[in-house]
Design a protein around this motif. Sequence first.
Motif, PDB file in Angstrom:
ATOM      1  N   UNK A  55       0.834  -1.213   0.000  1.00 28.28           N
ATOM      2  CA  UNK A  55       0.000   0.000   0.000  1.00 28.28           C
ATOM      3  C   UNK A  55       0.866   1.260   0.000  1.00 28.28           C
ATOM      4  N   UNK A  56       0.671   2.178  -0.955  1.00 25.92           N
ATOM      5  CA  UNK A  56       1.443   3.417  -0.945  1.00 25.92           C
ATOM      6  C   UNK A  56       0.915   4.393   0.110  1.00 25.92           C
ATOM      7  N   UNK A  57       1.828   5.013   0.853  1.00 27.45           N
ATOM      8  CA  UNK A  57       1.444   5.935   1.933  1.00 27.45           C
ATOM      9  C   UNK A  57       1.454   7.376   1.413  1.00 27.45           C
ATOM     10  N   UNK A  58       0.381   8.145   1.665  1.00 22.84           N
ATOM     11  CA  UNK A  58       0.364   9.540   1.206  1.00 22.84           C
ATOM     12  C   UNK A  58       1.491  10.343   1.864  1.00 22.84           C
ATOM     13  N   UNK A  66      -4.981  17.198   8.328  1.00 25.47           N
ATOM     14  CA  UNK A  66      -5.378  15.798   8.227  1.00 25.47           C
ATOM     15  C   UNK A  66      -5.576  15.205   9.619  1.00 25.47           C
ATOM     16  N   UNK A  67      -4.616  15.477  10.494  1.00 29.56           N
ATOM     17  CA  UNK A  67      -4.706  14.950  11.862  1.00 29.56           C
ATOM     18  C   UNK A  67      -5.975  15.475  12.534  1.00 29.56           C
ATOM     19  N   UNK A  68      -6.258  16.768  12.324  1.00 32.68           N
ATOM     20  CA  UNK A  68      -7.438  17.366  12.957  1.00 32.68           C
ATOM     21  C   UNK A  68      -8.726  16.700  12.458  1.00 32.68           C
ATOM     22  N   UNK A  69      -8.835  16.545  11.146  1.00 30.30           N
ATOM     23  CA  UNK A  69     -10.029  15.866  10.610  1.00 30.30           C
ATOM     24  C   UNK A  69     -10.116  14.447  11.159  1.00 30.30           C
ATOM     25  N   UNK A  70      -8.984  13.796  11.207  1.00 29.62           N
ATOM     26  CA  UNK A  70      -8.948  12.406  11.689  1.00 29.62           C
ATOM     27  C   UNK A  70      -9.382  12.298  13.137  1.00 29.62           C
ATOM     28  N   UNK A  71      -8.964  13.245  13.962  1.00 30.51           N
ATOM     29  CA  UNK A  71      -9.325  13.186  15.382  1.00 30.51           C
ATOM     30  C   UNK A  71     -10.832  13.338  15.562  1.00 30.51           C
ATOM     31  N   UNK A 137     -14.259   6.794   2.142  1.00 30.41           N
ATOM     32  CA  UNK A 137     -13.264   6.678   1.077  1.00 30.41           C
ATOM     33  C   UNK A 137     -11.851   6.707   1.660  1.00 30.41           C
ATOM     34  N   UNK A 138     -10.888   6.390   0.823  1.00 33.88           N
ATOM     35  CA  UNK A 138      -9.518   6.197   1.302  1.00 33.88           C
ATOM     36  C   UNK A 138      -8.944   7.448   1.959  1.00 33.88           C
ATOM     37  N   UNK A 139      -9.282   8.621   1.421  1.00 37.98           N
ATOM     38  CA  UNK A 139      -8.763   9.862   2.008  1.00 37.98           C
ATOM     39  C   UNK A 139      -9.204   9.987   3.466  1.00 37.98           C
ATOM     40  N   UNK A 140     -10.478   9.683   3.704  1.00 37.07           N
ATOM     41  CA  UNK A 140     -10.996   9.749   5.077  1.00 37.07           C
ATOM     42  C   UNK A 140     -10.296   8.731   5.970  1.00 37.07           C
ATOM     43  N   UNK A 141      -9.996   7.584   5.396  1.00 34.37           N
ATOM     44  CA  UNK A 141      -9.339   6.547   6.188  1.00 34.37           C
ATOM     45  C   UNK A 141      -7.907   6.950   6.520  1.00 34.37           C
ATOM     46  N   UNK A 142      -7.230   7.626   5.582  1.00 33.63           N
ATOM     47  CA  UNK A 142      -5.870   8.098   5.882  1.00 33.63           C
ATOM     48  C   UNK A 142      -5.894   9.175   6.968  1.00 33.63           C
ATOM     49  N   UNK A 143      -6.959   9.996   6.990  1.00 32.88           N
ATOM     50  CA  UNK A 143      -7.090  10.964   8.086  1.00 32.88           C
ATOM     51  C   UNK A 143      -7.095  10.223   9.427  1.00 32.88           C
TER      52      UNK A 143
END
Length: 193
Positions: A55-58, A66-71, A137-143
């Motif tokens: 899996x390629x890492x962004x 990103x961290x803020x959205x993820x939290x 989606x993947x972007x949300x999962x990376x967050x």
Amino acid sequence: MRAILGFILLLLGGGALLVYSGLFNVSARWEDPAWLAWLLETVRERSIETRAAPIPVPKDLDDPARVRRGLERYAEMCQWCHGAPGEEESEIARGLNPPPPQLVDEEEGAHDPRELFWVIRNGIRMTGMPAWGVTHDDEELWDLVAAVRRLPELTPEAYRAATAAVRRGEGHGHGHRTKKTPSPAGGGDRHGH
Ligand code: HEC
């Protein structure tokens, strides 16, 4: 030859007895004996390692936005099982078997981001861990990956500040792509928790 056949029949018979007799206890309350825990853990770890490797890492994984959205998403979707800085372990977490690891207590950087991504996306069969890739989606999962990596270093105050909007019920209503079940209202495909 007959000995082998007899042995196979014995195994099948034993298997059928275990399946149909009700002897096997499916309760979530008994702890796995050490050998079974080892077996399940090894199968899980190897399965995840193998699948996560390509899996390629962004590149912007540590981006503060990103961290803020993820939290925020973490507070909405994960905290009740995996805990949060300064929060007591929940009743759900205490009743689940296998127990969800309290991600705050893990060593920082203990997890490879690719493995985190794979687990969050696909879940882990026969545990309480859902496949969030069904609805995100993947972007949300990376967050989420970005947030999980930062959790151990966050003070309770910093965590609460970062997720205050969620507790006020003003979460961003994280998008749900309703891949499997169309929304009953037929309209918007987003629903806030
Ligand atoms: C209903 C409870 C539940 C929810 C909600 C949940 N998980 Fe899990 N999760 C689990 C359980 C149980 C395991 C442990 C599975 C095992 O031991 O094999 C797990 C395992 C994991 C792991 C692997 C940890 C390790 O040490 O290998 C990660 C990472 C993870 N979850 C992240 C998340 C994230 C991020 C969310 C929110 C998007 C989430 N989980 C939501 C129950 C949950």
